[in-house]
Design a protein around this motif. Structure first.
Motif, PDB file in Angstrom:
ATOM      1  N   LEU A  35       0.828  -1.209   0.000  1.00 31.53           N
ATOM      2  CA  LEU A  35       0.000   0.000   0.000  1.00 31.53           C
ATOM      3  C   LEU A  35       0.859   1.254   0.000  1.00 31.53           C
ATOM      4  N   ILE A  36       1.930   1.260   0.781  1.00 30.66           N
ATOM      5  CA  ILE A  36       2.822   2.416   0.828  1.00 30.66           C
ATOM      6  C   ILE A  36       3.464   2.660  -0.537  1.00 30.66           C
ATOM      7  N   LEU A  37       3.897   1.602  -1.194  1.00 30.24           N
ATOM      8  CA  LEU A  37       4.482   1.749  -2.530  1.00 30.24           C
ATOM      9  C   LEU A  37       3.449   2.270  -3.529  1.00 30.24           C
ATOM     10  N   LEU A  38       2.208   1.801  -3.410  1.00 32.43           N
ATOM     11  CA  LEU A  38       1.144   2.295  -4.291  1.00 32.43           C
ATOM     12  C   LEU A  38       0.886   3.784  -4.069  1.00 32.43           C
ATOM     13  N   LYS A  39       0.894   4.209  -2.804  1.00 32.29           N
ATOM     14  CA  LYS A  39       0.674   5.621  -2.506  1.00 32.29           C
ATOM     15  C   LYS A  39       1.822   6.475  -3.056  1.00 32.29           C
ATOM     16  N   ILE A  40       3.061   5.984  -2.937  1.00 36.84           N
ATOM     17  CA  ILE A  40       4.196   6.730  -3.477  1.00 36.84           C
ATOM     18  C   ILE A  40       4.059   6.866  -4.994  1.00 36.84           C
ATOM     19  N   GLY A  41       3.680   5.777  -5.654  1.00 33.16           N
ATOM     20  CA  GLY A  41       3.467   5.832  -7.094  1.00 33.16           C
ATOM     21  C   GLY A  41       2.343   6.784  -7.469  1.00 33.16           C
ATOM     22  N   GLN A  42       1.258   6.768  -6.687  1.00 32.83           N
ATOM     23  CA  GLN A  42       0.136   7.676  -6.940  1.00 32.83           C
ATOM     24  C   GLN A  42       0.580   9.129  -6.811  1.00 32.83           C
ATOM     25  N   TYR A  43       1.356   9.441  -5.787  1.00 34.52           N
ATOM     26  CA  TYR A  43       1.804  10.814  -5.581  1.00 34.52           C
ATOM     27  C   TYR A  43       2.719  11.267  -6.714  1.00 34.52           C
ATOM     28  N   GLN A  44       3.529  10.340  -7.218  1.00 32.50           N
ATOM     29  CA  GLN A  44       4.385  10.681  -8.356  1.00 32.50           C
ATOM     30  C   GLN A  44       3.549  10.987  -9.597  1.00 32.50           C
ATOM     31  N   GLY A 113      -6.671   8.473   0.329  1.00 35.76           N
ATOM     32  CA  GLY A 113      -7.158   7.100   0.340  1.00 35.76           C
ATOM     33  C   GLY A 113      -6.124   6.148   0.914  1.00 35.76           C
ATOM     34  N   GLY A 114      -6.535   5.290   1.816  1.00 32.34           N
ATOM     35  CA  GLY A 114      -5.629   4.347   2.453  1.00 32.34           C
ATOM     36  C   GLY A 114      -5.045   4.838   3.764  1.00 32.34           C
ATOM     37  N   PHE A 115      -5.258   6.108   4.091  1.00 29.04           N
ATOM     38  CA  PHE A 115      -4.720   6.652   5.345  1.00 29.04           C
ATOM     39  C   PHE A 115      -5.315   5.928   6.557  1.00 29.04           C
ATOM     40  N   ARG A 116      -6.603   5.615   6.489  1.00 31.06           N
ATOM     41  CA  ARG A 116      -7.254   4.947   7.622  1.00 31.06           C
ATOM     42  C   ARG A 116      -6.646   3.556   7.834  1.00 31.06           C
ATOM     43  N   ILE A 117      -6.332   2.881   6.724  1.00 27.09           N
ATOM     44  CA  ILE A 117      -5.723   1.551   6.840  1.00 27.09           C
ATOM     45  C   ILE A 117      -4.345   1.661   7.487  1.00 27.09           C
ATOM     46  N   LEU A 118      -3.541   2.613   7.029  1.00 26.42           N
ATOM     47  CA  LEU A 118      -2.200   2.787   7.601  1.00 26.42           C
ATOM     48  C   LEU A 118      -2.275   3.164   9.072  1.00 26.42           C
ATOM     49  N   ASP A 119      -3.232   4.011   9.423  1.00 27.24           N
ATOM     50  CA  ASP A 119      -3.387   4.406  10.822  1.00 27.24           C
ATOM     51  C   ASP A 119      -3.796   3.209  11.683  1.00 27.24           C
ATOM     52  N   THR A 120      -4.689   2.373  11.153  1.00 29.02           N
ATOM     53  CA  THR A 120      -5.124   1.187  11.892  1.00 29.02           C
ATOM     54  C   THR A 120      -3.961   0.221  12.104  1.00 29.02           C
ATOM     55  N   VAL A 121      -3.163   0.021  11.068  1.00 30.45           N
ATOM     56  CA  VAL A 121      -2.002  -0.872  11.193  1.00 30.45           C
ATOM     57  C   VAL A 121      -1.018  -0.328  12.219  1.00 30.45           C
ATOM     58  N   ALA A 122      -0.768   0.983  12.177  1.00 26.49           N
ATOM     59  CA  ALA A 122       0.181   1.583  13.119  1.00 26.49           C
ATOM     60  C   ALA A 122      -0.277   1.428  14.561  1.00 26.49           C
ATOM     61  N   GLN A 123      -1.588   1.430  14.776  1.00 25.24           N
ATOM     62  CA  GLN A 123      -2.106   1.311  16.138  1.00 25.24           C
ATOM     63  C   GLN A 123      -2.246  -0.137  16.593  1.00 25.24           C
ATOM     64  N   LEU A 124      -2.640  -1.024  15.675  1.00 26.12           N
ATOM     65  CA  LEU A 124      -2.941  -2.396  16.073  1.00 26.12           C
ATOM     66  C   LEU A 124      -1.747  -3.335  16.018  1.00 26.12           C
ATOM     67  N   ALA A 125      -0.741  -3.046  15.197  1.00 21.52           N
ATOM     68  CA  ALA A 125       0.405  -3.951  15.082  1.00 21.52           C
ATOM     69  C   ALA A 125       1.113  -4.171  16.423  1.00 21.52           C
ATOM     70  N   PRO A 126       1.376  -3.110  17.217  1.00 21.63           N
ATOM     71  CA  PRO A 126       1.989  -3.368  18.530  1.00 21.63           C
ATOM     72  C   PRO A 126       1.100  -4.194  19.449  1.00 21.63           C
TER      73      PRO A 126
END
Length: 213
Positions: A35-44, A113-126
């Motif tokens: 997802l992070i790579l997709l977002k970087i590609g989208q921003y480019q 788009g995808g920010f909510r997923i990244l935020d959820t992963v950052a909170q739930l992974a630990p």
């Protein structure tokens, strides 16, 4: 069939070593990285951060040179360039600013788009890592109880460090995800501030103020 088994063998070994939680964290890390790579590609592709041509267009517009502004806009790959071009056509309408803001927000929503997923992963992974550690510690102490007086300290220590692996894995997933999310959010905030400046320039160019004076 043998090829399929050889492909799944590392996952089976990982599950046996660190439990199902470690496998879940591995899968989450792979999906999050994608997802992070997709977002970087989208921003480019959307030209996020490449505002040089768009700034030139706004400078020309501020000076009252709409032809040069339109030429600079045509050479801009920034995602707000079509919105600014629309604003140049709609400036005669009293509510054009609201239309531009809504058009820009559609594009910002795509960037977010995808920010909510990244935020959820950052909170739930630990928390997932901590869950794996708790489960591992429970299993280690169960083995200690069953062993009774014939306890091998090395076996207990081995069970504990394996259990702690899931906490380390959870933090290893959460920290890069949190950093990436903060970077994406900062980029979007910068673009949103630039959009406000662009719309203000469209609404009240400096050239018109000089003409009025």
């Amino acid at each position: 069939m043998s090829e399929d088994r050889s492909w799944f063998a590392p996952i089976v070994q990982l599950a046996e070593f660190g439990g199902p939680v470690l496998v879940i964290l591995l899968i989450v890390s792979v999906l999050t990285g994608a997802l992070i790579l997709l977002k970087i590609g989208q921003y480019q592709l959307q030209g996020v951060g490449r505002r040089k041509r768009l700034q030139e267009a706004l400078d020309y517009l501020d000076a009252g040179d709409e032809k040069a502004a339109a030429d600079a806009l045509s050479r801009s790959s920034h995602f707000l360039a079509p919105v600014v071009k629309m604003g140049m056509k709609l400036r005669v309408r009293p509510s054009f600013n609201q239309r531009l803001e809504s058009e820009a927000e559609k594009r910002f929503a795509a960037l977010e788009g995808g920010f909510r997923i990244l935020d959820t992963v950052a909170q739930l992974a630990p928390l997932l890592g901590l869950l794996g550690t708790v489960i591992g510690m429970i299993e280690a102490f169960q083995a200690l109880q069953e062993a009774g007086s014939q306890v091998d300290p090395s076996d207990l220590a081995g069970g504990i460090w394996v259990a702690l692996m899931t906490t380390a894995a959870g933090l290893s997933v959460a920290m890069p995800t949190s950093i990436a999310l903060s970077w994406f959010e900062a980029r979007v905030d910068t673009e949103r501030a630039f959009a406000e400046y662009a719309f203000a320039t469209l609404a009240t160019p400096a050239g018109s103020a000089k003409d009025g004076a």
